[in-house]
Design an enzyme around this catalytic site. Sequence first.
Site, PDB file in Angstrom:
ATOM      1  N   HIS A   1      -9.197   7.696  -0.471  1.00 56.92           N
ATOM      2  CA  HIS A   1      -7.856   8.256  -0.610  1.00 56.92           C
ATOM      3  C   HIS A   1      -7.820   9.212  -1.793  1.00 56.92           C
ATOM      4  O   HIS A   1      -8.599   9.083  -2.734  1.00 56.92           O
ATOM      5  CB  HIS A   1      -6.821   7.139  -0.771  1.00 56.92           C
ATOM      6  CG  HIS A   1      -6.607   6.391   0.501  1.00 56.92           C
ATOM      7  ND1 HIS A   1      -6.647   5.024   0.577  1.00 56.92           N
ATOM      8  CD2 HIS A   1      -6.372   6.828   1.760  1.00 56.92           C
ATOM      9  CE1 HIS A   1      -6.438   4.653   1.829  1.00 56.92           C
ATOM     10  NE2 HIS A   1      -6.270   5.735   2.567  1.00 56.92           N
ATOM     11  N   CYS A   2      -6.909  10.162  -1.741  1.00 59.06           N
ATOM     12  CA  CYS A   2      -6.824  11.232  -2.730  1.00 59.06           C
ATOM     13  C   CYS A   2      -5.413  11.246  -3.320  1.00 59.06           C
ATOM     14  O   CYS A   2      -4.439  11.036  -2.602  1.00 59.06           O
ATOM     15  CB  CYS A   2      -7.129  12.562  -2.040  1.00 59.06           C
ATOM     16  SG  CYS A   2      -7.080  13.994  -3.122  1.00 59.06           S
TER      17      CYS A   2
ATOM     18  N   HIS B   1     -11.972   9.896   6.272  1.00 58.63           N
ATOM     19  CA  HIS B   1     -12.692   8.654   5.964  1.00 58.63           C
ATOM     20  C   HIS B   1     -14.036   8.606   6.689  1.00 58.63           C
ATOM     21  O   HIS B   1     -15.038   8.172   6.117  1.00 58.63           O
ATOM     22  CB  HIS B   1     -11.858   7.435   6.350  1.00 58.63           C
ATOM     23  CG  HIS B   1     -10.673   7.193   5.478  1.00 58.63           C
ATOM     24  ND1 HIS B   1     -10.721   7.232   4.098  1.00 58.63           N
ATOM     25  CD2 HIS B   1      -9.388   6.883   5.795  1.00 58.63           C
ATOM     26  CE1 HIS B   1      -9.524   6.964   3.608  1.00 58.63           C
ATOM     27  NE2 HIS B   1      -8.689   6.753   4.626  1.00 58.63           N
TER      28      HIS B   1
ATOM     29  N   GLU C   1      -7.936  10.045   9.030  1.00 57.24           N
ATOM     30  CA  GLU C   1      -8.982   9.091   9.424  1.00 57.24           C
ATOM     31  C   GLU C   1     -10.336   9.779   9.568  1.00 57.24           C
ATOM     32  O   GLU C   1     -11.362   9.199   9.224  1.00 57.24           O
ATOM     33  CB  GLU C   1      -8.592   8.350  10.703  1.00 57.24           C
ATOM     34  CG  GLU C   1      -7.379   7.440  10.558  1.00 57.24           C
ATOM     35  CD  GLU C   1      -7.479   6.403   9.440  1.00 57.24           C
ATOM     36  OE1 GLU C   1      -8.601   5.978   9.082  1.00 57.24           O
ATOM     37  OE2 GLU C   1      -6.415   6.015   8.916  1.00 57.24           O
TER      38      GLU C   1
END
EC number: 3.4.-.-
Length: 170
Positions: free
Chosen positions: A120-121, A114, A111
């Site tokens: 996202h990866c 972010h 988080e």
Amino acid sequence: MLLYLVNFQSMWANYVLELLKDAFAFKIKAKELDIPLAAYNPFRKQFSAQLLLDYVVERYKDGLVFAIIDEDIYDSNYNFVFGLAYPFRGAIVSTYRLKNFERIKKEVLHEMGHVFGLGHCNNYCVMRFSNSVFEVDEKPDKYCENCYREILNNGFYVNPKYVIFKENYN
């Protein structure tokens, strides 16, 4: 950074505080905050992650915020979420389904990624999306080099011990 402990009397609180300091070198103020009843959905028997995070960021306008809660949370598109973040503003993580230090660590780092502007990866990386505790268990507790570089480019710091460098890939 301000760390909010939302109705939270637990061993997790100090663990998260120390993790945030170690991973990101933040100076942190911790405060306890009552859960807003308006965030509770009695039909789902869960709290809205979005309403909780809105509540938290409204109370601290001078920097990044992080909240930790030991209640089940959801977002409109999911049955539950482990956490939710607003880029460059703040995040919330629920320990309700995570139940152990390793999982909580991964989701706090996720988080915060972010918050630092990451999406996202798909690499072997803590920023990999997790839809279950099994998927949380499968991902590492570190950022890949690409995510690390993006965090630095966005003006934030991450302790290199929370990064998987290519020479260390298995």
